[in-house]
Design a protein around this motif. Structure first.
Motif, PDB file in Angstrom:
ATOM      1  N   HIS A   1      -9.301  -1.223  -6.789  1.00  0.00           N
ATOM      2  CA  HIS A   1      -9.404  -2.606  -6.300  1.00  0.00           C
ATOM      3  C   HIS A   1      -8.047  -3.159  -5.862  1.00  0.00           C
ATOM      4  O   HIS A   1      -7.969  -4.031  -5.008  1.00  0.00           O
TER       5      HIS A   1
ATOM      6  N   PHE B   1      -3.812  -2.526  -4.851  1.00  0.00           N
ATOM      7  CA  PHE B   1      -2.782  -1.594  -4.379  1.00  0.00           C
ATOM      8  C   PHE B   1      -1.409  -2.246  -4.482  1.00  0.00           C
ATOM      9  O   PHE B   1      -1.292  -3.466  -4.486  1.00  0.00           O
TER      10      PHE B   1
ATOM     11  N   ASP C   1       2.202  -1.458  -2.323  1.00  0.00           N
ATOM     12  CA  ASP C   1       2.989  -0.634  -1.395  1.00  0.00           C
ATOM     13  C   ASP C   1       2.289   0.674  -1.062  1.00  0.00           C
ATOM     14  O   ASP C   1       2.910   1.749  -1.081  1.00  0.00           O
TER      15      ASP C   1
ATOM     16  N   ALA D   1      -3.469   4.435  -1.092  1.00  0.00           N
ATOM     17  CA  ALA D   1      -4.391   3.344  -0.763  1.00  0.00           C
ATOM     18  C   ALA D   1      -5.261   3.708   0.444  1.00  0.00           C
ATOM     19  O   ALA D   1      -6.396   3.235   0.572  1.00  0.00           O
TER      20      ALA D   1
ATOM     21  N   VAL E   1      -9.004   4.494   0.384  1.00  0.00           N
ATOM     22  CA  VAL E   1     -10.048   3.465   0.268  1.00  0.00           C
ATOM     23  C   VAL E   1     -10.312   2.915   1.666  1.00  0.00           C
ATOM     24  O   VAL E   1      -9.569   2.072   2.168  1.00  0.00           O
TER      25      VAL E   1
ATOM     26  N   THR F   1     -10.049  -3.197   2.573  1.00  0.00           N
ATOM     27  CA  THR F   1      -9.819  -1.773   2.328  1.00  0.00           C
ATOM     28  C   THR F   1      -8.338  -1.445   2.158  1.00  0.00           C
ATOM     29  O   THR F   1      -7.462  -2.229   2.565  1.00  0.00           O
ATOM     30  N   GLY F   2      -8.111  -0.279   1.604  1.00  0.00           N
ATOM     31  CA  GLY F   2      -6.759   0.247   1.515  1.00  0.00           C
ATOM     32  C   GLY F   2      -6.178   0.560   2.878  1.00  0.00           C
ATOM     33  O   GLY F   2      -4.961   0.449   3.085  1.00  0.00           O
ATOM     34  N   THR F   3      -7.039   0.931   3.815  1.00  0.00           N
ATOM     35  CA  THR F   3      -6.519   1.226   5.164  1.00  0.00           C
ATOM     36  C   THR F   3      -6.027  -0.051   5.844  1.00  0.00           C
ATOM     37  O   THR F   3      -5.026  -0.017   6.563  1.00  0.00           O
ATOM     38  N   ASP F   4      -6.690  -1.162   5.609  1.00  0.00           N
ATOM     39  CA  ASP F   4      -6.168  -2.438   6.129  1.00  0.00           C
ATOM     40  C   ASP F   4      -4.786  -2.702   5.525  1.00  0.00           C
ATOM     41  O   ASP F   4      -3.858  -3.141   6.212  1.00  0.00           O
ATOM     42  N   HIS F   5      -4.683  -2.459   4.230  1.00  0.00           N
ATOM     43  CA  HIS F   5      -3.422  -2.697   3.514  1.00  0.00           C
ATOM     44  C   HIS F   5      -2.307  -1.818   4.086  1.00  0.00           C
ATOM     45  O   HIS F   5      -1.221  -2.319   4.413  1.00  0.00           O
ATOM     46  N   VAL F   6      -2.566  -0.529   4.233  1.00  0.00           N
ATOM     47  CA  VAL F   6      -1.483   0.326   4.723  1.00  0.00           C
ATOM     48  C   VAL F   6      -1.178   0.073   6.190  1.00  0.00           C
ATOM     49  O   VAL F   6      -0.072   0.348   6.655  1.00  0.00           O
ATOM     50  N   ALA F   7      -2.160  -0.489   6.913  1.00  0.00           N
ATOM     51  CA  ALA F   7      -1.894  -0.854   8.310  1.00  0.00           C
ATOM     52  C   ALA F   7      -1.103  -2.162   8.398  1.00  0.00           C
ATOM     53  O   ALA F   7      -0.776  -2.624   9.486  1.00  0.00           O
ATOM     54  N   GLY F   8      -0.805  -2.747   7.235  1.00  0.00           N
ATOM     55  CA  GLY F   8      -0.052  -4.001   7.242  1.00  0.00           C
ATOM     56  C   GLY F   8      -0.841  -5.139   7.840  1.00  0.00           C
ATOM     57  O   GLY F   8      -0.278  -6.084   8.379  1.00  0.00           O
ATOM     58  N   ASN F   9      -2.147  -5.050   7.750  1.00  0.00           N
ATOM     59  CA  ASN F   9      -2.983  -6.032   8.433  1.00  0.00           C
ATOM     60  C   ASN F   9      -4.057  -6.558   7.491  1.00  0.00           C
ATOM     61  O   ASN F   9      -5.249  -6.434   7.752  1.00  0.00           O
TER      62      ASN F   9
ATOM     63  N   GLY G   1       4.160  -6.491  -1.952  1.00  0.00           N
ATOM     64  CA  GLY G   1       3.463  -5.224  -1.811  1.00  0.00           C
ATOM     65  C   GLY G   1       2.003  -5.253  -2.215  1.00  0.00           C
ATOM     66  O   GLY G   1       1.328  -4.223  -2.221  1.00  0.00           O
ATOM     67  N   PHE G   2       1.486  -6.461  -2.517  1.00  0.00           N
ATOM     68  CA  PHE G   2       0.106  -6.605  -2.976  1.00  0.00           C
ATOM     69  C   PHE G   2      -0.898  -6.220  -1.892  1.00  0.00           C
ATOM     70  O   PHE G   2      -0.787  -6.634  -0.742  1.00  0.00           O
ATOM     71  N   GLY G   3      -1.877  -5.451  -2.283  1.00  0.00           N
ATOM     72  CA  GLY G   3      -3.000  -5.148  -1.408  1.00  0.00           C
ATOM     73  C   GLY G   3      -4.257  -5.042  -2.249  1.00  0.00           C
ATOM     74  O   GLY G   3      -4.182  -4.932  -3.477  1.00  0.00           O
ATOM     75  N   TYR G   4      -5.407  -5.114  -1.602  1.00  0.00           N
ATOM     76  CA  TYR G   4      -6.637  -5.036  -2.395  1.00  0.00           C
ATOM     77  C   TYR G   4      -7.779  -4.488  -1.562  1.00  0.00           C
ATOM     78  O   TYR G   4      -7.713  -4.448  -0.329  1.00  0.00           O
ATOM     79  N   ALA G   5      -8.800  -4.079  -2.251  1.00  0.00           N
ATOM     80  CA  ALA G   5     -10.058  -3.706  -1.626  1.00  0.00           C
ATOM     81  C   ALA G   5     -11.145  -4.560  -2.260  1.00  0.00           C
ATOM     82  O   ALA G   5     -11.010  -5.010  -3.407  1.00  0.00           O
TER      83      ALA G   5
ATOM     84  N   THR H   1      -8.441   0.377  11.342  1.00  0.00           N
ATOM     85  CA  THR H   1      -7.436   0.745  10.334  1.00  0.00           C
ATOM     86  C   THR H   1      -7.785   2.086   9.685  1.00  0.00           C
ATOM     87  O   THR H   1      -6.884   2.867   9.379  1.00  0.00           O
TER      88      THR H   1
END
Lengths: 324, 324, 324, 324
Positions: free
Chosen positions: A125, A127, A129, A138, A141, B82-90, B102-106, D84
């Protein structure tokens, strides 16, 4: 007691210090649930002495806490077959024009955010970095779900001893105020008062009184994603040292809000979910349990709260039971 | 042994004979779950001797058993972050353009038929001639849900002793054939072999092997709403006399199909759900539990399987746990 | 006529050659719909001479073409208020226990894949190497929707001249076989036979007969995402030169399948959606229109098919109308 | 001018007087859409003189007007494949681990109340005393949908002349106040001012300014199911005499609210939907069209607004187009 200042440095320090990645092997997907051993399960069952069962779930319905904030809405329950169809004589059952021998039925669906109500956060749920629990990427997911750390991995893991720490009752209050932080000292004091020692593998339930307040006021106010009482960022060492398996609260997000770290969002989650691998429960209904514990003086119980094994899900609605 | 012929008369007779309406008061909404007393809960907990936990839920995903028959489809799991949104910085988080520190979430949703997978039938799920459990009017179950006998009434009631009756293993088979009925004698023989006595308040889990077969064959075949092995209509007296709290099986609908009463659909449900008020569980995954019981010879366990308290629902997905 | 061999080189060549990025400015989000001018709209309206209206939408229901392949299922229609509730006298209306003055109502929901049935692909539906239409970054399409090239940008753009090219009728067939490619020559021949010239801004509807076949056979077979007749990859120059605004067919994905480029998936989409910015329509019901055109000999018409302006959507269900 | 008092007697009188049941045969399911003839469609197309297209749909998204009142929430748009995922290199396409030749895609779903936004009421949406349009039984509208008078019957029927009556502009106002009724005289005055005569088969769009107001104020206030400006109950004769095919407004429910008949809910719907068989449209976005009409002085146009043919639905989201 003086609390440490919550700074970006402390966030990084806690993330490093309490990181359990690799502790249970590189493929582990359940984190601190590993603290729950067969012996722990047996011990938990021994706490069942009165035959009482208390549900800790808020009803799943449109009265729930969501207001659209954080994008979540309350569950939508949809009937796809009803008793009124049956009594109107207008219900087909497979190839039968109407149910034979008086047969009728109702059937239903739900459309729900998995974290709309009483729920577990999965270890996929949160992440930081680009990483999640156990150092997994990440990017695993996706729209297709969590390829690692999905909630289904915990399907048979959440049976253990539960302990209730009733913070407002300790302080002689109905509820903690929005923004009021709960510190390690408060947790210890509540445990002392309840005459329970927190042990390895326990799941700790923390009552702030916030949910009871909102239910009584019939207005959720800032409950979803807004300001709230909750545990301080500085409780991370307390959590880590006790090697608990999980933590849950009667608030939307367990942490005190506004968050103590300026311009942050749920920084403790970065420590405990991403790095520690802790099971986190939210929106727990603790009012009935708290009353019961106050009555009988017993603040420990068998705690059974399995997630639904929804493949690749990052959270799950639950109906946690405290069994005394 | 000769089985009675299943006729419309027998259906009416059983409905009359096993009707428990009013037995627990005119307002009762939980039926035979009333057989589960605090003492029973305590006894159930004492069965936890090895610290083993087995989940009896089939994964909730698109591999599930539904094929569109009876109108039901498999759960649809939808990611809303999603994690892919997070790693895409979006990934926006509330008012933050991207997650701070660095917070991200799904996050995710589900759209599901409540009886799509492992589940309890609510006492509002089945009607006969305009009536449901305890004589309540079927018309109380509308598009707005079940005003009486909703599944939420059982939220803290399903903690008891569970017993597994593994019928194919008794007969030296991998699985029972489609259309093969299980009679009272079979149930008794399986209990004898397992050295368990069925008692008041128990929940009895009946393995036909049908689910295991379909999983191994990677083809659900007639599983949803089609032909299946299952208990005979004539087991109704056996169920009633033992005063069990519930029954569950590894099939779509517990009853043998084709149903024994010609031109009927699930006639035993009319007896046991509508009139007896029995809790019925379906699509239980019993393969792992059966293997375990065969290994350790222990066919009884603590059984915890609370429904989600979805207000007004006529059924609920569950993750039942057998705890030994 | 000899068709060019479909190779990876040809894919790259077509992507380059037919790339319209920047043609309508760097912020354009509607692609070839720019070919539809006010004069074109007026001309299209002049084609209305008989007052006939033909819907080109397949019904949206559980009989639809989806089978779970590509993850899509048919629409789920859910009633949330019914006439049976009303006649049972058990329908609350706001604060009224029952509808006043005899008032009753029905209400409903839908859960659907936006591309489950008759639909437009949005220009955010397809990517190549991280890019979508007009060179926009694919990363702009997140779990929160398409920040660029969303279907809502086309809400008032799809009114133009439509032309039907009925390929099987041209060839004296009921339908094209699975795997049968339609070449530029076929399109020209069909246009000649129909006595229509394809012009700038037209939307071209291509009938393969595949949908009619499956409807008659009452089995969708490979329809969703499987093998199908359809236009050849080599029609790209034909499409580009005519400067049409859109193309649609009665198949799942307009392209012939198996795709001509080995080990590819819908390579023409990479050319026409990502690079050309062409509006692509799929699962069009063309049987009634084709019969009508054969009867009256008129293969051109006003074509009105606006998407629902679902913000950030990458496709939309539609009910396209041919108006003659 | 003095308006008649709105009494229960007037409700009954209007229901009787304007009842069109049987007028188009006992099996008719489209009501006043029968007024739209082929000649009318041709005439409507002749109104296209400038090549302008204006969409009358409010965006379908979470900013929509619903607040949970009347049980409806705004549409939930769910991405099931994203850009993403594609750029993260983690997108499976059928049997391909990643899209071949750089292929990537996005896909999405929607969960929506069919009447959540700009929409048509189906003729199965409203009942009175167990009956719906054309005297059909309300019991035909079950959890399985509307067996009669479903919205899909109108799939190719809504192409006609549209006329905008801009009431606040006529009165020199930005918007009508909540509770302000629009009378037949107002409609006539607006038509006169716009230099249009309302004719048989027209669809009349009535602007109250209410939606524009709420959009500007960024707060929907009482918009969904609350108080609103709207047409008076006493406009029923005006509607009937003109033999219009439909009526639509920029409010939640077209009628003035509080409703003029004490203790009633939407009584005009009982007259015009149930008895007259009139097509009613709600939550129309008329701001852009109104500005355009004020600019060019042209208040009539071709109007194309087909529902999605969702089988058995009692309403449909639409994207209505005014084409000038």
């Amino acid at each position: 007691m003086i609390q440490p200042q919550v700074t970006p440095q402390l966030l990084d320090e806690y993330c490093d210090r309490f990181r359990n990645w690799g502790k249970w092997g590189p493929d582990d997907e359940i984190g601190t649930l590993n603290y729950i051993t067969p012996a722990k399960v047996i011990d938990a069952a021994r706490l069942v002495r009165q035959g009482k069962v208390v549900s800790l779930a808020l009803p799943f319905d449109t009265k729930g806490p969501q207001t659209g904030r954080f994008g979540r809405v309350n569950p939508i329950h949809q009937m796809v077959a009803t008793g009124t169809d049956h009594v109107a004589g207008n219900q087909r059952v497979l190839s039968f024009e109407t149910g034979p021998y008086g047969f009728g039925y109702a059937d239903d669906m739900i459309t729900m955010y998995l974290q709309t109500g009483t729920q577990w956060d999965g270890l996929s749920h949160i992440f930081r970095d680009g990483k999640m629990w156990n150092g997994q990427e990440a990017r695993l997911v996706t729209s297709a779900g969590a390829a690692r750390n999905g909630i289904e991995k915990m399907k048979d893991k959440v049976v253990t001893r539960g302990v209730l720490l009733d913070i407002p009752r300790l302080k002689g209050l109905d509820y903690l105020e929005v923004g009021q932080a709960i510190y390690a000292e408060d947790l210890d004091a509540a445990a002392d008062q309840a005459r329970v020692a927190i042990g390895e593998g326990d799941i700790v339930l923390i009552r702030t009184g916030e949910m009871g307040r909102r239910l009584r006021e019939r207005d959720w106010g800032p409950y979803p994603a807004g300001d709230a009482p909750g545990i301080s960022f500085t409780t991370a060492p307390w959590i880590a040292e006790r090697r608990i398996a999980g933590i849950a609260a009667d608030t939307w997000g367990i942490e005190v809000r506004p968050n103590e770290l300026p311009n942050a969002f749920q920084p403790l989650h970065l420590v405990i979910v991403v790095n520690m691998g802790l099971l986190v429960g939210e929106i727990f209904y603790l009012e009935e349990l708290a009353d019961d514990c106050a009555r009988d003086g017993v603040y420990e119980f068998m705690f059974v709260a399995p997630p639904l094994p929804i493949t690749g899900a990052v959270g799950s609605p639950i109906n946690p039971l405290a069994i005394k």
